[in-house]
Scaffold this motif. Sequence first.
Motif, short mmCIF file in Angstrom:
data_model
loop_
_atom_site.label_atom_id
_atom_site.label_comp_id
_atom_site.label_asym_id
_atom_site.label_seq_id
_atom_site.Cartn_x
_atom_site.Cartn_y
_atom_site.Cartn_z
N ALA A 1 0.91 -1.29 -0.02
CA ALA A 1 -0.09 0.06 -0.21
C ALA A 1 1.09 1.05 -0.01
CB ALA A 1 -0.92 0.07 1.12
N LEU A 2 0.61 2.19 -0.91
CA LEU A 2 1.46 3.17 -1.36
C LEU A 2 0.61 4.16 -0.17
CD1 LEU A 2 2.46 2.57 -5.53
CD2 LEU A 2 3.98 2.32 -2.59
N ASP A 3 1.04 4.74 0.87
CA ASP A 3 0.64 5.48 1.27
C ASP A 3 1.48 6.39 2.27
OD1 ASP A 3 0.71 3.79 3.59
OD2 ASP A 3 -1.16 3.50 3.86
N ALA A 4 0.42 7.29 3.41
CA ALA A 4 1.84 7.61 4.09
C ALA A 4 2.61 6.74 5.07
CB ALA A 4 1.12 8.98 5.24
N SER B 1 6.21 5.80 6.19
CA SER B 1 7.06 6.05 7.01
C SER B 1 7.71 5.24 8.06
CB SER B 1 6.14 6.45 8.26
OG SER B 1 5.98 6.19 9.81
N HIS B 2 6.87 3.79 7.04
CA HIS B 2 8.13 2.24 7.56
C HIS B 2 9.45 2.55 6.48
CE1 HIS B 2 5.89 0.04 9.58
NE2 HIS B 2 4.78 -0.13 9.75
N ALA B 3 9.36 2.94 5.39
CA ALA B 3 10.58 3.32 4.61
C ALA B 3 11.45 4.55 5.47
CB ALA B 3 10.33 3.84 3.25
N GLN B 4 11.55 5.04 6.10
CA GLN B 4 12.02 6.58 6.61
C GLN B 4 12.59 5.50 7.59
OE1 GLN B 4 9.54 9.83 7.14
NE2 GLN B 4 9.49 10.72 6.28
N LYS B 5 11.49 4.84 8.59
CA LYS B 5 12.64 3.61 8.87
C LYS B 5 13.63 3.48 9.44
CE LYS B 5 8.61 4.20 12.51
NZ LYS B 5 7.16 3.09 13.01
#
Length: 343
Positions: free
Chosen positions: A123-126, A130-134
């Motif tokens: 799911a391409l959402d915020a 956020s997970h990608a940033q972590k």
Amino acid sequence: MQDVHKRLHKMKMLHGNDVDAVPFVAADIAQQGSVLCFDEFQCTDVADAMILRRLLEALMSHGVVLVTTSNRHPSELYMNGIQRESFIPAIELLKNRLHVINLNSNTDYRKIPRPPSGVYHTALDAHATSHAQKWFHFLGDPESPEPHPEVQTVWGREIHVPRVSGRCAWFTFDELIGQPTGAADYIELMRSYDAFIVTDIPGMTYRQRDLARRFITFIDAVYESHAKLVLTTAVPLTELFVSRQEIEESLKKQGKTLDPAGSVEDVMSHMMDDLEQNAEKLSKSNLFTGDEEAFAFARALSRLTEMGSKMWVERGMGLENKGGKPERDSWAKTRSRQMEDSM
């Protein structure tokens, strides 16, 4: 083959196009070693196909011993490839000069269950961002986590890497795969970074086969260099390369219908399991353009499954005190070879 193309290009720059550079390149390789080993021997590129026969003949004339592994019998190499008739002499050379030994196994060791790492987020959402940033902070430089751009150079061309922290690079799918990139670019990226985050990955239908093939080439490069990979995808992994609509249309053409209570994802998983056992059968199901494509897609899914394991992610992360020393040593050895190749 990238190395061979580089050598050929260098010879032509020095001596012009009238010089047949293949024998000279083969002689150089023969000087470096008398045994040449290829893992995952394959031919999917017309530029490789056009020089392989002459290259192998020249190497053998110098007494070089060739040892290869492949998912395909020599007769099936470069199946349905462009100008395949020009590659037939290379196939005959392999069959006549090498011993072909079948090592068959029904076990795909990459699919043996391992503790999951949660590397893949759909799911391409915020929430996915956020997970990608972590993950970016975890895999990047903890003392300097803020991203900065870098530029890598391949054969005089520049690759723009938009977000870098330490040895971790972050691309969107369009920034990496939507550009005219190829194997040489991905190999260079593997030498420069240990971990990759690719976000905003769409499901790819038959119309996006060029993107799918390019993405699979990238996955292969990540897998073979033992790098880390984090993805955010719009669809489950089993639907990355074939859409739900295509599955339904294929079932209809086979005289089958999808059980209203059933899951298309279950059907897709089952079909991919069949694919790994019998790619030839499914290559005729109108979901794939041929055997080579079917094999490539199945192998990519298998490799993504393995790269999603906790063991894969933790390798080389300083967890030797928890029993991970052999995995770390293996990872360090592979990565050191990547650095040696870049020198």
